[in-house]
Design an enzyme around this catalytic site. Structure first.
Site, mmCIF file in Angstrom:
data_model
loop_
_atom_site.group_PDB
_atom_site.id
_atom_site.type_symbol
_atom_site.label_atom_id
_atom_site.label_comp_id
_atom_site.label_asym_id
_atom_site.label_seq_id
_atom_site.Cartn_x
_atom_site.Cartn_y
_atom_site.Cartn_z
ATOM 1 C CG HIS A 176 -1.745 1.271 1.308
ATOM 2 N ND1 HIS A 176 -2.930 1.392 0.614
ATOM 3 C CD2 HIS A 176 -1.561 2.448 1.952
ATOM 4 C CE1 HIS A 176 -3.441 2.593 0.835
ATOM 5 N NE2 HIS A 176 -2.640 3.254 1.640
ATOM 6 C CG ASP A 219 -11.528 3.463 5.510
ATOM 7 O OD1 ASP A 219 -10.942 4.294 6.210
ATOM 8 O OD2 ASP A 219 -11.306 3.318 4.296
ATOM 9 N NE ARG A 244 -9.633 10.717 8.098
ATOM 10 C CZ ARG A 244 -8.787 9.876 7.520
ATOM 11 N NH1 ARG A 244 -9.181 8.654 7.170
ATOM 12 N NH2 ARG A 244 -7.539 10.245 7.291
ATOM 13 C CB SER A 294 -8.026 5.106 6.866
ATOM 14 O OG SER A 294 -8.486 4.982 5.538
ATOM 15 C CE LYS A 314 -8.481 2.029 3.097
ATOM 16 N NZ LYS A 314 -8.601 3.264 2.316
#
Length: 425
Positions: free
Chosen positions: A82, A161, A168, A183, A187
């Site tokens: 990620h 999320d 947000r 967050s 995931k």
């Protein structure tokens, strides 16, 4: 419990219990806690922060609000990667098939771009026919069969999320470490991989503007991963200038293909080989950088990428076609010297104006538009030599040309760059 009491408690800098965090998250997903109260809670976190234990409890409470993917049917150690976002970041397009070419399964869910940051899914969708939404069973079977798949995040994963991120985004609470960490990691945990590489970008083109904040975010996410039994390593990477030479969906696919054929710039190629080496290490496979690079030069990684594109409906003939735009404008250097800065944020925003990115989630993308740099930071350039080419379907005004030029910094200095700044494990 009452939401207002928990908001006040966090506002005053006190620590919330696991039960309190779970109650608030579950209530928000169920619709019992309204947006305005969750907004106030997010702002309280922004100013007061959270302890490591609170962040861990928040992350796992969010994971529990959706499905968790079971990848146990796939043999071997499943790895995932990620990035916290950046400009010109086509790393996943190369890294996923490169790692898979060593028989390490890569089952990856990616996101779309918003603002100056690009999204992997948008780049893949610039390939005619490529399907980012496939059923979970098909996703698992594809990884079993060819070793790699990159798809969109399921709406059934981490419902909290999805709701909280949208909130947000419009309440100026995106860039706070507890909420970024929870967050990202909620995931990644729900997606089911055994091991995770986190690319935490640092610089003016990233969420984290300085290395101290980036290091704290990386350490927080590594601790979260390890706490739930996921092997996790984070790298802090430079996002002061765009990654590689291209910004723009189709253009980044073409650059990725060059790198997958061993024809990319040396700096970005070496960087991706370093990341691949770390991911392979997470799967208990030790390879040198040269051994990793061989899979770019001998076609093994490219073959995996083509297999993935074909398996997900992509047209392999369309894959290699050049961009199709109405205007190509070369930008020439106004003086001789060394490129000392190419601000990632400014050029990401410029590409967004061309249609390569979204100002809001509903914006339609122009997959063909973008920028290709002929020179990067640290390289010498002569007056009237090409710095970059703009690819656009809108006419480039003199004002836009002037804006582009003022963001290119040329000085008589020696500039050294480094892609990986630190490794946090």
């Amino acid at each position: 419990m009452r939401a207002v009491d928990l908001i006040q408690k966090k506002r005053d800098g006190l620590e919330l219990s696991k039960a309190e965090i779970e109650w608030l998250i579950n209530g928000y997903v169920a619709g019992d806690v309204p947006d305005y109260q969750m907004s106030a809670f997010a702002m309280a976190i922004y100013f007061q922060g959270m302890t490591t234990r609170e962040i861990s409890d928040l992350t796992m409470a969010m994971v529990a609000t959706g499905e968790q993917i079971d990848l146990s049917a796939i043999a071997g150690i499943k790895v995932d990667k990620h990035s916290t976002g950046g400009v010109g970041d086509k790393v996943t397009l190369i890294l996923a098939p490169l790692v898979a070419s060593f028989d390490v399964p890569v089952a990856k869910m990616s996101g779309r771009g918003l603002g100056h940051t690009g999204g992997t899914l948008d780049k893949l969708e610039s390939i005619k026919g490529y399907q980012i939404e496939i059923e979970q069973e098909q996703f698992i079977k594809q990884v079993q069969d060819i070793g790699v798949s990159v798809i969109g995040q399921s709406d059934k994963l981490v419902k909290a999320d999805k709701l909280l991120y949208a909130l947000r985004d419009v309440t100026a609470t995106v860039d706070t470490i507890p909420l970024i960490a929870s967050s990202v990691m909620s995931k990644k945990i729900a997606a089911g991989a055994d091991a995770i590489l986190l690319d935490v970008t640092v610089g003016e083109g990233a969420f984290m503007k300085n290395i101290e904040d980036a290091r704290q975010l990386a350490q927080t996410m590594v601790e979260l991963g390890k706490a739930v039994g996921r092997k996790t390593v984070a790298v802090l990477t430079d996002m002061s200038q765009p990654v590689g030479t291209s910004i723009g969906n189709r253009l980044e696919i073409l650059e990725a293909l060059d790198i997958l054929q061993g024809k990319g710039r040396e700096d970005v190629t070496h960087f991706i080989c370093e990341l691949a080496q770390i991911m392979l290490g997470l799967a208990n496979i030790e390879k040198s950088i040269d051994e990793v690079r061989q899979h770019l030069e001998n076609g093994a990684a490219l073959q995996k990428f083509e297999e993935m594109v074909a398996a997900q409906g992509g047209d392999l003939d369309d894959l290699y076609r050049p961009v199709n735009v109405a205007y190509q404008v070369d930008i020439l250097a106004e003086q001789s010297g060394t490129i000392s800065a190419l601000p990632a944020l400014e050029f990401g925003l410029f590409a967004m104006k061309l249609g390569a990115g979204r100002a809001v989630k509903t914006d339609k993308l122009d997959y063909e538009s973008g920028i290709v740099f002929a020179k990067k930071v640290g390289q010498s350039i002569k007056e009237n030599e090409k710095i970059a080419t703009i690819f656009s379907n809108i006419k480039i005004s003199d004002e836009m040309l002037s804006e582009f030029q003022k963001n290119v910094k040329i000085e008589d200095v020696v500039v050294k760059t480094k892609e990986i700044l630190e490794i946090v494990s």
